[in-house]
Design an enzyme around this catalytic site. Structure first.
Site, PDB file in Angstrom:
ATOM      1  N   GLN A   4     -19.619  53.616  97.936  1.00 43.74           N
ATOM      2  CA  GLN A   4     -18.303  53.016  98.176  1.00 43.74           C
ATOM      3  C   GLN A   4     -17.511  53.882  99.162  1.00 43.74           C
ATOM      4  O   GLN A   4     -16.844  53.373 100.055  1.00 43.74           O
ATOM      5  CB  GLN A   4     -17.545  52.877  96.849  1.00 43.74           C
ATOM      6  CG  GLN A   4     -16.238  52.118  96.970  1.00 43.74           C
ATOM      7  CD  GLN A   4     -16.456  50.649  97.318  1.00 43.74           C
ATOM      8  OE1 GLN A   4     -17.421  50.040  96.892  1.00 43.74           O
ATOM      9  NE2 GLN A   4     -15.565  50.091  98.113  1.00 43.74           N
ATOM     10  N   ALA A  14     -12.283  48.988  98.891  1.00 39.24           N
ATOM     11  CA  ALA A  14     -11.647  49.869  97.901  1.00 39.24           C
ATOM     12  C   ALA A  14     -12.072  51.318  98.094  1.00 39.24           C
ATOM     13  O   ALA A  14     -13.108  51.608  98.676  1.00 39.24           O
ATOM     14  CB  ALA A  14     -12.027  49.409  96.505  1.00 39.24           C
ATOM     15  N   SER A  38     -13.186  50.366  92.970  1.00 41.56           N
ATOM     16  CA  SER A  38     -13.933  49.163  93.341  1.00 41.56           C
ATOM     17  C   SER A  38     -14.582  48.493  92.139  1.00 41.56           C
ATOM     18  O   SER A  38     -15.198  49.150  91.307  1.00 41.56           O
ATOM     19  CB  SER A  38     -15.037  49.511  94.341  1.00 41.56           C
ATOM     20  OG  SER A  38     -15.856  48.380  94.552  1.00 41.56           O
ATOM     21  N   HIS A  94     -17.091  46.765  92.411  1.00 40.87           N
ATOM     22  CA  HIS A  94     -18.543  46.861  92.605  1.00 40.87           C
ATOM     23  C   HIS A  94     -19.117  48.013  91.784  1.00 40.87           C
ATOM     24  O   HIS A  94     -20.271  47.973  91.389  1.00 40.87           O
ATOM     25  CB  HIS A  94     -18.870  47.023  94.087  1.00 40.87           C
ATOM     26  CG  HIS A  94     -18.763  45.726  94.843  1.00 40.87           C
ATOM     27  ND1 HIS A  94     -19.738  44.760  94.812  1.00 40.87           N
ATOM     28  CD2 HIS A  94     -17.778  45.227  95.623  1.00 40.87           C
ATOM     29  CE1 HIS A  94     -19.373  43.725  95.555  1.00 40.87           C
ATOM     30  NE2 HIS A  94     -18.173  43.981  96.055  1.00 40.87           N
ATOM     31  N   ASP A 106     -21.039  40.250  96.014  1.00 44.68           N
ATOM     32  CA  ASP A 106     -20.678  39.567  97.250  1.00 44.68           C
ATOM     33  C   ASP A 106     -21.825  38.623  97.576  1.00 44.68           C
ATOM     34  O   ASP A 106     -22.983  39.053  97.609  1.00 44.68           O
ATOM     35  CB  ASP A 106     -20.506  40.580  98.400  1.00 44.68           C
ATOM     36  CG  ASP A 106     -19.304  41.488  98.192  1.00 44.68           C
ATOM     37  OD1 ASP A 106     -18.382  41.096  97.456  1.00 44.68           O
ATOM     38  OD2 ASP A 106     -19.306  42.595  98.763  1.00 44.68           O
ATOM     39  N   GLU A 151     -11.002  36.892  99.785  1.00 44.74           N
ATOM     40  CA  GLU A 151     -12.433  37.170  99.904  1.00 44.74           C
ATOM     41  C   GLU A 151     -13.207  36.078  99.166  1.00 44.74           C
ATOM     42  O   GLU A 151     -13.554  36.252  97.989  1.00 44.74           O
ATOM     43  CB  GLU A 151     -12.775  38.547  99.305  1.00 44.74           C
ATOM     44  CG  GLU A 151     -12.183  39.713 100.076  1.00 44.74           C
ATOM     45  CD  GLU A 151     -12.796  41.061  99.687  1.00 44.74           C
ATOM     46  OE1 GLU A 151     -13.678  41.085  98.795  1.00 44.74           O
ATOM     47  OE2 GLU A 151     -12.400  42.075 100.287  1.00 44.74           O
ATOM     48  N   HIS A 185     -16.453  37.291  97.308  1.00 49.04           N
ATOM     49  CA  HIS A 185     -16.496  38.326  96.260  1.00 49.04           C
ATOM     50  C   HIS A 185     -16.298  37.673  94.893  1.00 49.04           C
ATOM     51  O   HIS A 185     -15.197  37.247  94.550  1.00 49.04           O
ATOM     52  CB  HIS A 185     -15.416  39.378  96.531  1.00 49.04           C
ATOM     53  CG  HIS A 185     -15.330  40.476  95.496  1.00 49.04           C
ATOM     54  ND1 HIS A 185     -15.720  41.776  95.748  1.00 49.04           N
ATOM     55  CD2 HIS A 185     -14.909  40.464  94.202  1.00 49.04           C
ATOM     56  CE1 HIS A 185     -15.522  42.520  94.649  1.00 49.04           C
ATOM     57  NE2 HIS A 185     -15.026  41.733  93.699  1.00 49.04           N
TER      58      HIS A 185
HETATM   59 ZN   LIG Z   1     -17.054  42.599  97.138  1.00 46.33          ZN
END
Ligand SMILES: [Zn+2]
Length: 245
Positions: A112, A133, A138, A140, A147, A196, A199
Protein backbone atom coordinates in the site's frame (compact mmCIF):
# COMPACT_ATOMS: atom_id res chain seq x y z
CA UNK A 1 -63.98 -29.27 25.22
CA UNK A 2 -61.91 -32.40 25.97
CA UNK A 3 -59.15 -31.84 28.50
CA UNK A 4 -56.34 -32.75 26.09
CA UNK A 5 -57.58 -30.11 23.61
CA UNK A 6 -57.43 -27.46 26.33
CA UNK A 7 -53.88 -28.55 27.14
CA UNK A 8 -52.95 -28.31 23.45
CA UNK A 9 -54.47 -24.83 23.24
CA UNK A 10 -52.53 -23.67 26.29
CA UNK A 11 -49.32 -25.09 24.77
CA UNK A 12 -49.93 -23.30 21.45
CA UNK A 13 -50.71 -20.03 23.28
CA UNK A 14 -47.50 -20.42 25.26
CA UNK A 15 -45.48 -20.90 22.07
CA UNK A 16 -47.07 -17.82 20.47
CA UNK A 17 -46.27 -15.72 23.56
CA UNK A 18 -42.66 -16.95 23.64
CA UNK A 19 -42.30 -16.23 19.92
CA UNK A 20 -43.66 -12.72 20.43
CA UNK A 21 -41.26 -12.13 23.32
CA UNK A 22 -38.33 -13.38 21.25
CA UNK A 23 -39.37 -11.04 18.41
CA UNK A 24 -39.69 -8.05 20.74
CA UNK A 25 -36.36 -8.88 22.39
CA UNK A 26 -34.71 -9.03 18.96
CA UNK A 27 -36.09 -5.58 18.13
CA UNK A 28 -34.65 -4.32 21.37
CA UNK A 29 -31.04 -5.12 20.36
CA UNK A 30 -28.72 -2.14 20.01
CA UNK A 31 -28.88 -0.93 16.46
CA UNK A 32 -27.37 1.73 14.31
CA UNK A 33 -30.14 3.72 12.75
CA UNK A 34 -30.01 5.77 9.62
CA UNK A 35 -33.11 7.05 7.85
CA UNK A 36 -35.14 4.01 8.76
CA UNK A 37 -32.33 1.59 8.03
CA UNK A 38 -31.56 -0.51 11.05
CA UNK A 39 -28.84 -3.07 11.51
CA UNK A 40 -28.47 -5.52 14.34
CA UNK A 41 -25.45 -4.90 16.54
CA UNK A 42 -22.32 -5.14 14.45
CA UNK A 43 -18.66 -4.65 15.17
CA UNK A 44 -17.46 -1.67 13.14
CA UNK A 45 -14.16 -1.42 15.02
CA UNK A 46 -12.30 -4.75 14.98
CA UNK A 47 -10.16 -5.40 11.90
CA UNK A 48 -11.32 -9.02 11.94
CA UNK A 49 -15.01 -8.03 11.65
CA UNK A 50 -16.60 -8.02 8.18
CA UNK A 51 -18.32 -4.78 9.27
CA UNK A 52 -15.12 -2.91 10.16
CA UNK A 53 -15.02 0.71 9.02
CA UNK A 54 -11.54 1.77 7.94
CA UNK A 55 -11.00 5.23 6.54
CA UNK A 56 -8.73 8.26 6.93
CA UNK A 57 -10.19 9.01 10.37
CA UNK A 58 -10.29 5.36 11.43
CA UNK A 59 -6.96 3.71 10.60
CA UNK A 60 -6.33 0.10 11.56
CA UNK A 61 -5.16 -0.13 15.19
CA UNK A 62 -2.23 -2.24 14.02
CA UNK A 63 -0.74 -0.53 10.93
CA UNK A 64 0.85 -3.83 9.91
CA UNK A 65 -2.40 -5.82 10.25
CA UNK A 66 -2.71 -8.99 8.17
CA UNK A 67 -5.92 -11.13 8.22
CA UNK A 68 -5.47 -14.54 9.84
CA UNK A 69 -6.77 -16.41 6.78
CA UNK A 70 -6.48 -15.32 3.17
CA UNK A 71 -7.85 -17.32 0.26
CA UNK A 72 -6.74 -16.96 -3.32
CA UNK A 73 -9.40 -16.31 -5.92
CA UNK A 74 -9.05 -15.06 -9.47
CA UNK A 75 -5.35 -14.24 -8.96
CA UNK A 76 -5.88 -12.12 -5.83
CA UNK A 77 -6.24 -12.88 -2.12
CA UNK A 78 -9.22 -12.07 0.07
CA UNK A 79 -10.56 -13.12 3.44
CA UNK A 80 -12.48 -16.35 3.21
CA UNK A 81 -16.03 -14.89 3.32
CA UNK A 82 -15.14 -12.28 0.72
CA UNK A 83 -13.24 -14.76 -1.47
CA UNK A 84 -16.14 -17.21 -1.58
CA UNK A 85 -18.66 -14.45 -2.27
CA UNK A 86 -16.47 -12.98 -5.00
CA UNK A 87 -15.99 -16.35 -6.71
CA UNK A 88 -19.76 -16.95 -6.70
CA UNK A 89 -20.44 -13.45 -7.99
CA UNK A 90 -17.93 -13.82 -10.82
CA UNK A 91 -19.44 -17.21 -11.78
CA UNK A 92 -22.98 -15.82 -11.84
CA UNK A 93 -21.90 -12.76 -13.82
CA UNK A 94 -20.16 -15.00 -16.33
CA UNK A 95 -23.30 -17.14 -16.62
CA UNK A 96 -25.14 -14.00 -17.70
CA UNK A 97 -22.41 -13.12 -20.19
CA UNK A 98 -20.43 -10.61 -18.13
CA UNK A 99 -16.76 -11.21 -17.39
CA UNK A 100 -15.62 -9.66 -14.12
CA UNK A 101 -11.91 -9.81 -13.39
CA UNK A 102 -10.18 -9.15 -10.10
CA UNK A 103 -7.57 -6.40 -10.39
CA UNK A 104 -6.49 -6.05 -6.76
CA UNK A 105 -7.46 -7.64 -3.46
CA UNK A 106 -5.56 -7.88 -0.20
CA UNK A 107 -2.59 -5.56 -0.02
CA UNK A 108 0.04 -5.51 2.71
CA UNK A 109 0.93 -2.25 4.44
CA UNK A 110 4.20 -2.29 2.46
CA UNK A 111 2.55 -2.68 -0.94
CA UNK A 112 0.00 0.00 0.00
CA UNK A 113 2.88 2.35 0.85
CA UNK A 114 4.56 1.66 -2.49
CA UNK A 115 1.29 2.27 -4.36
CA UNK A 116 0.62 5.51 -2.50
CA UNK A 117 4.16 6.73 -3.15
CA UNK A 118 3.80 5.93 -6.84
CA UNK A 119 0.54 7.91 -7.07
CA UNK A 120 2.07 10.80 -5.13
CA UNK A 121 5.01 10.88 -7.54
CA UNK A 122 2.71 10.77 -10.56
CA UNK A 123 -0.15 13.06 -9.49
CA UNK A 124 0.98 14.99 -6.40
CA UNK A 125 -0.08 14.64 -2.79
CA UNK A 126 -3.64 15.99 -3.06
CA UNK A 127 -4.74 13.74 -5.90
CA UNK A 128 -2.88 10.76 -4.45
CA UNK A 129 -4.76 11.13 -1.16
CA UNK A 130 -8.13 11.25 -2.93
CA UNK A 131 -7.51 8.05 -4.86
CA UNK A 132 -5.29 5.94 -2.63
CA UNK A 133 -4.98 5.32 1.08
CA UNK A 134 -1.98 5.52 3.34
CA UNK A 135 -0.77 2.25 4.88
CA UNK A 136 -3.06 1.29 7.77
CA UNK A 137 -5.93 3.29 6.26
CA UNK A 138 -6.73 1.03 3.32
CA UNK A 139 -9.61 -1.41 3.19
CA UNK A 140 -7.45 -3.54 0.94
CA UNK A 141 -5.36 -4.33 4.00
CA UNK A 142 -8.42 -5.93 5.68
CA UNK A 143 -8.78 -8.49 2.87
CA UNK A 144 -12.40 -7.38 2.42
CA UNK A 145 -11.96 -5.09 -0.59
CA UNK A 146 -11.55 -6.01 -4.22
CA UNK A 147 -10.98 -3.79 -7.24
CA UNK A 148 -12.71 -5.29 -10.24
CA UNK A 149 -12.12 -4.74 -13.92
CA UNK A 150 -13.30 -5.63 -17.40
CA UNK A 151 -11.52 -8.48 -19.14
CA UNK A 152 -10.40 -6.09 -21.90
CA UNK A 153 -9.11 -3.61 -19.32
CA UNK A 154 -11.40 -0.80 -20.51
CA UNK A 155 -11.85 2.10 -18.08
CA UNK A 156 -9.59 0.32 -15.59
CA UNK A 157 -9.69 2.16 -12.24
CA UNK A 158 -11.52 5.08 -13.86
CA UNK A 159 -14.97 6.51 -13.17
CA UNK A 160 -16.09 5.46 -16.68
CA UNK A 161 -15.86 1.86 -15.45
CA UNK A 162 -19.48 2.32 -14.32
CA UNK A 163 -20.50 2.29 -17.99
CA UNK A 164 -18.79 -1.01 -18.79
CA UNK A 165 -20.71 -4.30 -18.65
CA UNK A 166 -18.96 -5.53 -15.47
CA UNK A 167 -19.27 -2.09 -13.85
CA UNK A 168 -23.00 -1.92 -14.51
CA UNK A 169 -23.52 -5.55 -13.51
CA UNK A 170 -21.69 -5.03 -10.20
CA UNK A 171 -23.62 -1.84 -9.41
CA UNK A 172 -26.90 -3.72 -9.88
CA UNK A 173 -26.01 -7.08 -8.34
CA UNK A 174 -22.97 -6.97 -6.03
CA UNK A 175 -25.09 -6.39 -2.92
CA UNK A 176 -26.70 -9.81 -3.37
CA UNK A 177 -23.26 -11.32 -2.73
CA UNK A 178 -22.48 -9.05 0.21
CA UNK A 179 -20.49 -6.37 -1.64
CA UNK A 180 -21.11 -2.63 -1.81
CA UNK A 181 -19.69 0.08 -4.05
CA UNK A 182 -17.72 1.51 -1.18
CA UNK A 183 -16.99 4.97 -2.60
CA UNK A 184 -20.14 6.09 -4.41
CA UNK A 185 -20.41 9.21 -6.53
CA UNK A 186 -21.10 12.39 -4.58
CA UNK A 187 -20.01 10.98 -1.21
CA UNK A 188 -16.40 12.09 -1.12
CA UNK A 189 -17.16 14.36 1.85
CA UNK A 190 -18.29 11.25 3.76
CA UNK A 191 -15.93 8.51 2.60
CA UNK A 192 -12.88 10.68 1.92
CA UNK A 193 -12.49 9.22 -1.58
CA UNK A 194 -13.54 10.12 -5.08
CA UNK A 195 -16.07 7.90 -6.87
CA UNK A 196 -14.64 4.42 -7.40
CA UNK A 197 -17.18 2.22 -9.20
CA UNK A 198 -14.57 -0.56 -9.30
CA UNK A 199 -13.83 -0.78 -5.55
CA UNK A 200 -16.12 -3.34 -3.93
CA UNK A 201 -16.16 -3.95 -0.22
CA UNK A 202 -17.51 -7.10 1.40
CA UNK A 203 -19.82 -6.39 4.37
CA UNK A 204 -22.09 -9.47 4.12
CA UNK A 205 -25.39 -9.79 2.22
CA UNK A 206 -27.62 -8.38 4.98
CA UNK A 207 -25.69 -5.13 5.46
CA UNK A 208 -24.96 -4.83 1.73
CA UNK A 209 -28.66 -5.13 0.90
CA UNK A 210 -29.55 -2.42 3.41
CA UNK A 211 -26.75 -0.06 2.34
CA UNK A 212 -27.55 -0.53 -1.35
CA UNK A 213 -31.30 -0.24 -0.76
CA UNK A 214 -30.97 3.00 1.20
CA UNK A 215 -28.35 4.45 -1.16
CA UNK A 216 -26.00 5.29 1.70
CA UNK A 217 -22.33 4.78 2.58
CA UNK A 218 -20.85 2.38 5.09
CA UNK A 219 -20.03 5.34 7.35
CA UNK A 220 -23.70 6.39 7.40
CA UNK A 221 -24.88 2.83 7.94
CA UNK A 222 -22.52 2.52 10.91
CA UNK A 223 -23.76 5.82 12.35
CA UNK A 224 -20.29 7.35 11.97
CA UNK A 225 -21.25 10.30 9.82
CA UNK A 226 -22.79 13.44 11.26
CA UNK A 227 -24.28 15.59 8.53
CA UNK A 228 -23.30 19.23 8.99
CA UNK A 229 -25.97 21.12 10.90
CA UNK A 230 -28.39 23.18 8.83
CA UNK A 231 -27.16 26.68 7.97
CA UNK A 232 -28.55 29.41 10.21
CA UNK A 233 -31.97 30.68 9.24
CA UNK A 234 -31.85 33.34 6.57
CA UNK A 235 -34.76 35.20 8.18
CA UNK A 236 -33.50 38.74 8.84
CA UNK A 237 -32.91 39.43 12.51
CA UNK A 238 -32.60 42.71 14.38
CA UNK A 239 -28.95 43.13 13.42
CA UNK A 240 -29.22 41.60 10.00
CA UNK A 241 -27.09 43.29 7.40
CA UNK A 242 -28.87 44.01 4.15
CA UNK A 243 -27.21 42.12 1.32
CA UNK A 244 -25.35 44.35 -1.08
CA UNK A 245 -26.69 43.75 -4.60
ZN1 LIG B 1 -9.66 -0.42 -4.19
Amino acid sequence: MPRQHITTHIAILGCVCLGLLAYLFHLDQPVSVYAGTTSTAQDFDSPGSVSVVVNKQRPLGDPGYVPAVLIETGGISLRQEAAEAFAQMARDAEASGVAITAVSGFRTAESQARLHDAYTGRYGTEVAESISALPGQSEHQTGLAVDIGASGGECSLKACFEGTAPGAWAAANAQRYGFIIRYPAGAEHITGYAYEPWHLRYVGPDAAGKIHGAGITLEEYAGLYEPPSAPPSSAPGKNAVEPVP
